[in-house]
Write a protein that holds these residues in place. Structure first.
Motif, PDB file in Angstrom:
ATOM      1  N   ASP A 133       0.812  -1.228   0.000  1.00 32.91           N
ATOM      2  CA  ASP A 133       0.000   0.000   0.000  1.00 32.91           C
ATOM      3  C   ASP A 133       0.839   1.269   0.000  1.00 32.91           C
ATOM      4  O   ASP A 133       0.410   2.320   0.482  1.00 32.91           O
ATOM      5  CB  ASP A 133      -0.957   0.020   1.200  1.00 32.91           C
ATOM      6  N   GLY A 134       2.080   1.177  -0.504  1.00 32.98           N
ATOM      7  CA  GLY A 134       2.913   2.356  -0.634  1.00 32.98           C
ATOM      8  C   GLY A 134       3.675   2.740   0.627  1.00 32.98           C
ATOM      9  O   GLY A 134       4.249   3.829   0.691  1.00 32.98           O
ATOM     10  N   ILE A 135       3.709   1.867   1.612  1.00 31.65           N
ATOM     11  CA  ILE A 135       4.414   2.151   2.868  1.00 31.65           C
ATOM     12  C   ILE A 135       5.578   1.178   3.034  1.00 31.65           C
ATOM     13  O   ILE A 135       5.421  -0.030   2.833  1.00 31.65           O
ATOM     14  CB  ILE A 135       3.484   2.060   4.089  1.00 31.65           C
ATOM     15  N   ALA A 136       6.734   1.719   3.396  1.00 33.95           N
ATOM     16  CA  ALA A 136       7.926   0.890   3.640  1.00 33.95           C
ATOM     17  C   ALA A 136       8.263   0.898   5.122  1.00 33.95           C
ATOM     18  O   ALA A 136       7.921   1.837   5.845  1.00 33.95           O
ATOM     19  CB  ALA A 136       9.102   1.403   2.826  1.00 33.95           C
ATOM     20  N   CYS A 137       8.934  -0.154   5.571  1.00 32.62           N
ATOM     21  CA  CYS A 137       9.332  -0.263   6.973  1.00 32.62           C
ATOM     22  C   CYS A 137      10.844  -0.373   7.066  1.00 32.62           C
ATOM     23  O   CYS A 137      11.452  -1.235   6.432  1.00 32.62           O
ATOM     24  CB  CYS A 137       8.689  -1.489   7.619  1.00 32.62           C
ATOM     25  N   LEU A 138      11.446   0.506   7.845  1.00 32.09           N
ATOM     26  CA  LEU A 138      12.880   0.431   8.119  1.00 32.09           C
ATOM     27  C   LEU A 138      13.072  -0.395   9.381  1.00 32.09           C
ATOM     28  O   LEU A 138      12.652   0.000  10.468  1.00 32.09           O
ATOM     29  CB  LEU A 138      13.454   1.835   8.306  1.00 32.09           C
ATOM     30  N   GLU A 139      13.689  -1.558   9.230  1.00 33.39           N
ATOM     31  CA  GLU A 139      13.890  -2.494  10.346  1.00 33.39           C
ATOM     32  C   GLU A 139      15.344  -2.503  10.761  1.00 33.39           C
ATOM     33  O   GLU A 139      16.233  -2.704   9.948  1.00 33.39           O
ATOM     34  CB  GLU A 139      13.483  -3.909   9.908  1.00 33.39           C
ATOM     35  N   PHE A 140      15.606  -2.290  12.064  1.00 41.97           N
ATOM     36  CA  PHE A 140      16.962  -2.449  12.600  1.00 41.97           C
ATOM     37  C   PHE A 140      17.183  -3.931  12.918  1.00 41.97           C
ATOM     38  O   PHE A 140      16.289  -4.594  13.438  1.00 41.97           O
ATOM     39  CB  PHE A 140      17.141  -1.656  13.894  1.00 41.97           C
ATOM     40  N   HIS A 141      18.369  -4.436  12.639  1.00 40.84           N
ATOM     41  CA  HIS A 141      18.693  -5.811  13.040  1.00 40.84           C
ATOM     42  C   HIS A 141      20.176  -5.966  13.373  1.00 40.84           C
ATOM     43  O   HIS A 141      20.749  -7.038  13.216  1.00 40.84           O
ATOM     44  CB  HIS A 141      18.258  -6.837  11.987  1.00 40.84           C
ATOM     45  N   SER A 142      20.792  -4.892  13.847  1.00 37.73           N
ATOM     46  CA  SER A 142      22.171  -4.982  14.342  1.00 37.73           C
ATOM     47  C   SER A 142      22.152  -5.640  15.725  1.00 37.73           C
ATOM     48  O   SER A 142      21.081  -5.802  16.313  1.00 37.73           O
ATOM     49  CB  SER A 142      22.770  -3.579  14.452  1.00 37.73           C
ATOM     50  N   PRO A 143      23.292  -6.039  16.287  1.00 42.38           N
ATOM     51  CA  PRO A 143      23.307  -6.587  17.642  1.00 42.38           C
ATOM     52  C   PRO A 143      22.673  -5.611  18.639  1.00 42.38           C
ATOM     53  O   PRO A 143      23.080  -4.449  18.725  1.00 42.38           O
ATOM     54  CB  PRO A 143      24.806  -6.785  17.927  1.00 42.38           C
ATOM     55  N   ASN A 144      21.652  -6.077  19.352  1.00 44.68           N
ATOM     56  CA  ASN A 144      20.890  -5.252  20.302  1.00 44.68           C
ATOM     57  C   ASN A 144      20.220  -4.055  19.627  1.00 44.68           C
ATOM     58  O   ASN A 144      19.772  -3.131  20.298  1.00 44.68           O
ATOM     59  CB  ASN A 144      21.778  -4.752  21.445  1.00 44.68           C
ATOM     60  N   ASN A 145      20.171  -4.073  18.291  1.00 51.62           N
ATOM     61  CA  ASN A 145      19.615  -2.947  17.520  1.00 51.62           C
ATOM     62  C   ASN A 145      20.289  -1.634  17.869  1.00 51.62           C
ATOM     63  O   ASN A 145      19.677  -0.562  17.837  1.00 51.62           O
ATOM     64  CB  ASN A 145      18.099  -2.847  17.738  1.00 51.62           C
ATOM     65  N   ALA A 146      21.584  -1.710  18.217  1.00 55.18           N
ATOM     66  CA  ALA A 146      22.357  -0.499  18.513  1.00 55.18           C
ATOM     67  C   ALA A 146      22.661   0.239  17.218  1.00 55.18           C
ATOM     68  O   ALA A 146      22.942  -0.369  16.176  1.00 55.18           O
ATOM     69  CB  ALA A 146      23.648  -0.869  19.233  1.00 55.18           C
ATOM     70  N   ILE A 147      22.626   1.570  17.269  1.00 55.10           N
ATOM     71  CA  ILE A 147      22.785   2.391  16.070  1.00 55.10           C
ATOM     72  C   ILE A 147      24.256   2.642  15.780  1.00 55.10           C
ATOM     73  O   ILE A 147      24.990   3.163  16.631  1.00 55.10           O
ATOM     74  CB  ILE A 147      22.044   3.734  16.225  1.00 55.10           C
ATOM     75  N   GLY A 148      24.655   2.259  14.596  1.00 49.22           N
ATOM     76  CA  GLY A 148      26.001   2.528  14.113  1.00 49.22           C
ATOM     77  C   GLY A 148      25.924   3.113  12.711  1.00 49.22           C
ATOM     78  O   GLY A 148      24.839   3.450  12.219  1.00 49.22           O
ATOM     79  N   SER A 149      27.060   3.212  12.071  1.00 45.10           N
ATOM     80  CA  SER A 149      27.089   3.825  10.732  1.00 45.10           C
ATOM     81  C   SER A 149      26.272   3.029   9.733  1.00 45.10           C
ATOM     82  O   SER A 149      25.719   3.598   8.782  1.00 45.10           O
ATOM     83  CB  SER A 149      28.540   3.952  10.250  1.00 45.10           C
ATOM     84  N   ASP A 150      26.158   1.682   9.935  1.00 46.45           N
ATOM     85  CA  ASP A 150      25.377   0.879   9.003  1.00 46.45           C
ATOM     86  C   ASP A 150      23.895   1.257   9.049  1.00 46.45           C
ATOM     87  O   ASP A 150      23.249   1.410   7.995  1.00 46.45           O
ATOM     88  CB  ASP A 150      25.560  -0.619   9.280  1.00 46.45           C
TER      89      ASP A 150
END
Length: 791
Positions: free
Chosen positions: A487-504
């Protein structure tokens, strides 16, 4: 959408009854809480409402001190009205749902239902929260019309946190009521509903009690200690850390004793009856009054020593307590190192030591018993698996466990040891099937009635793993993926270890916005990991800081800030859907969104001071925009609100729910709370579609700051905390940096500053703190110990 419950009544204000009332209040449902009138007392006016309602009123008051908190917000208690059965039973005509939660005694319940039917009106749903008494027996003396509206609704304790709800229809319960209540409880109460049959202890307690008793008997026969049993039957087996004996202490050993006896008394099959015979060990412990945490001791006991609290464990031979020890064994170590429940189980069972043998002996009896009960306690394996996962917090249900350890191989071993495996299981294997569940093109199939049946999900349940199997991944890297929700909607899913935010993850956010700009109408930021996001990857920051690579640290922070700024001003709607822990950078990812659609159980906070830093991904700036935007009159005093922001961030306050996050100012009034975490992505998608209809990007904003005067006020507050012994020198240093940012630096009071100006202040403060030895020590401690260091 199913039935809408606008008002409810709970009869019985014991621990379970008042806790159910609290969760109804969490859902915004006004609830009448009734109990008996207390025995007469001398010296008081027994005719007043305060006296006659005191049991219910006292129960509501006590809830405020319960930990973990039964309310999302303490103010929800105002939705519960105390009353008594003698004066107020007729008021059930005002409600849509009556829940009986009185003592587990059949005659008492039957007598209550006779009274209840006299004031009951057709259309009002009545249910019992019984944990094991027959639904049909309870209402046997009531009219068929009453029984058509009657069913069991077995909540698990504590109702706010335990997601399982067993619905048990009676022989006359209308199908439409069963369906309506299932939908309502899932959507509005956030429950995972399974349909059970009217058999002793229903599903979860039937299987769980059998498993506990088998474990107790294996422990006695194998001469294991309670620590050894808990080491085997905890996370190594895909079960909670409380394992067997800590769970019994939490539940109450007397409660478990009652539940076991309930099944034992009601079963007619001699061999099965023997399974539920309570061992002498439990008889002895209950007779001593050592019934668990509520008595101060059970299988474990906490004591105070000169070095703090110490946990003692019960020696089952001498009945004396001694310091608890941690068992060691090859299979336990192998399971600890393995990743994922399936690999842990295989490592545990394949270790070849006494702990492997104990694990196998516990599992094999539970698996066979679960298979024997299919069709008797539930219609399919799915209800049994779901009940054990949501009622006992197992990672895998019995049949999922069987698949994980190898169905055919384990059955051969069982039979070689003289056990009788149910014929339907053997027939299933003989047909060439290797598992009870199978996956094909993103669809799950499961065994039922001799064939594979498609596992159907409600429209509100979106499973990202299924979408991935259907090749709906648009972009992906090591830290995150962009998935097409349709329906025109995208989902950004985190899947890094512990979903910690890094450059990836930051790179994927940038790539995703470009993709959405060209090919989608909106973006949802969500995932289905254990937690939404525990913050930024501080290991990278620590390494760069220790190497004094300040340009690299500066670049990391600039990348984070720029990515969040662009996300905020993106020309398509962005909806953030956090769940469970959303900390530090996890909050800063949500703050730029057009709307936050959060799981009710979201624990949300800017906690950077815990590692010696301040929020620098826009967290300070966004918080200030909420309390002091450009539209704030120059002569309005906002210092008290800014002081509150300062205290919230400086003390690393984390909300106890999404509702509490609103109270702390982390979320705005337009942000939404979703009771059922399984519906979160669906609800976020609907919000994105709604925003996309008439969307206008956010314009750049300015913030009115309090300048040097405001900074002085905040720094004074930090000094007072230090003088009171609540802050160290380093805490005061961090607080000073935070005050400088929130005040907008040393500008005059009332100055208007840009978003970028505050971002620059955030980054400068963050960089300077990274250079502090004590900050680096805090970061190192968090990485190695998983908790803050106070230095």
């Amino acid at each position: 959408m199913g039935k809408t419950i606008k008002q409810a009544a709970v009869i019985g204000s014991g621990v379970m009854g008042v806790s159910i009332a609290a969760h109804l209040a969490n859902a915004g449902i006004p609830t009448l809480l009734l109990d008996i009138v207390p025995n007469e007392q001398t010296g008081v006016d027994i005719n007043t409402a305060s006296y006659r309602n005191q049991l219910a009123a006292s129960a509501i008051k006590k809830l405020q001190k319960v930990n973990p908190a039964p309310f999302f917000n303490p103010q929800a208690a105002s939705l519960i009205t105390p009353g008594n059965i003698e004066d107020d039973l007729s008021r059930i005509k005002e409600v849509d749902w009556v829940i009986e939660v009185v003592v587990e005694n059949l005659s008492i319940k039957q007598e209550l239902y006779k009274k209840l039917e006299q004031v009951w009106e057709k259309g009002i749903i009545v249910s019992s929260n019984t944990s094991g008494i027959s639904i049909n027996e309870m209402a046997a003396h009531c009219s068929q019309e009453f029984q058509e509206h009657f069913l069991g609704t077995h909540f698990f304790n504590p109702p706010r946190y335990m997601k399982l709800l067993e619905i048990i229809p009676g022989q006359y319960t209308k199908q439409e009521i069963i369906n309506e209540m299932k939908q309502f409880c899932e959507r509005e109460l956030g429950k995972k509903v399974v349909r059970a049959k009217d058999t002793p202890n229903f599903i979860a307690n039937r299987i769980g009690t059998q498993g506990m008793l088998v474990t107790l008997n294996e422990m006695i026969e194998g001469d294991f200690t309670i620590e050894e049993v808990d080491a085997v039957t905890g996370p190594a087996m895909g079960r909670p850390k409380s394992a067997t004996f800590r769970t019994l202490d939490l539940v109450g050993i007397d409660t478990f004793y009652f539940v076991s006896n309930n099944v034992h008394e009601k079963l007619t099959n001699t061999s099965e009856k023997e399974i539920f015979k309570v061992p002498q060990l439990l008889e002895d412990i209950v007779s001593k009054g050592w019934i668990g945490e509520k008595a101060g001791q059970g299988f474990y006991k906490k004591v105070k020593t000169d070095k703090g609290k110490q946990i003692l464990s019960l020696n089952l031979t001498t009945y004396e307590y001694a310091p608890s020890t941690r068992p060691k064994g090859a299979s336990l170590e192998a399971a600890k190192l393995a990743k994922g429940t399936q690999k842990k189980l295989k490592a545990l069972l394949g270790g070849g030591d006494k702990y492997s043998e104990l694990a196998w002996n516990v599992l094999k009896h539970m698996l066979i018993y679960s298979a024997e009960k299919v069709g008797e306690i539930a219609d399919s394996i799915v209800e049994i698996d779901e009940a054990m996962k949501w009622g006992f917090n197992w990672e895998l249900g019995p049949f999922e466990t069987w698949d994980a350890i190898g169905l055919e191989r384990s059955v051969k071993r069982m039979e070689s040891e003289g056990l009788t495996v149910p014929s339907w299981v053997k027939a299933w294997i003989e047909e060439g099937n290797q598992t009870f569940y199978s996956q094909k093109a993103g669809t799950t199939f499961y065994y039922a009635n001799g064939s594979l049946n498609e596992l159907e999900y409600a429209p509100e349940e979106i499973h990202l793993s299924s979408l991935k199997e259907q090749n709906k991944v648009v972009l992906s890297n090591s830290g995150a993926s962009l998935i097409d929700l349709g329906d025109g909607i995208a989902c950004l899913e985190f899947h890094s270890p512990n979903n910690a935010i890094g450059s990836d993850i930051l790179t994927m956010i940038q790539q995703s916005t470009e993709e959405v700009r060209q090919n989608f109408e909106g973006l949802v930021i969500a995932n289905q990991g254990r937690n939404f996001c525990v913050g930024a990857n501080i290991m990278i920051l620590l390494m760069e800081a220790q190497d004094e690579e300040w340009d690299e640290v500066d670049q990391i922070i600039r990348m984070f800030q720029n990515t969040m700024y662009d996300l905020k001003h993106f020309e398509k709607p962005v909806i953030a859907a956090p769940h469970r822990m959303a900390l530090g950078g996890g909050v800063e990812v949500c703050l730029p969104a057009d709307q936050v659609v959060a799981s009710a159980e979201t624990y949300y906070g800017l906690v950077e001071v815990g590692v010696g830093l301040i929020p620098a991904g826009g967290g300070c700036k966004e918080y200030m925009l909420r309390v002091s935007p450009e539209s704030t009159p120059a002569d309005r005093d906002v210092q008290s609100e800014i002081n509150r922001v300062f205290e919230t961030i400086a003390t690393a306050k984390v909300s106890t729910s999404a509702a509490h996050a609103k109270k702390l100012g982390y979320m705005s009034e337009s942000d939404r709370l979703v009771m059922n975490e399984g519906h979160l992505i669906y609800e976020a998608k609907q919000a994105a579609l709604k925003h996309a209809q008439h969307y206008a990007p956010k314009a750049a904003e300015r913030i009115r700051v309090t300048g040097r005067e405001g900074k002085a006020m905040m720094k004074l507050g930090a000094r007072q905390m230090q003088m009171a012994g609540y802050a160290s020198d380093h805490d005061v240093l961090i607080a000073g940096k935070l005050a400088h940012v929130l005040a907008g630096g040393d500008v005059p009071q009332g100055t208007l500053v840009s978003e970028q100006y505050l971002l620059d202040l955030e980054r400068e403060a963050f960089l300077s703190l990274c250079g502090e030895l004590k900050t680096q020590q805090r970061m190192q401690h968090m990485l190695s110990k998983g908790k803050p260091l106070r230095n």
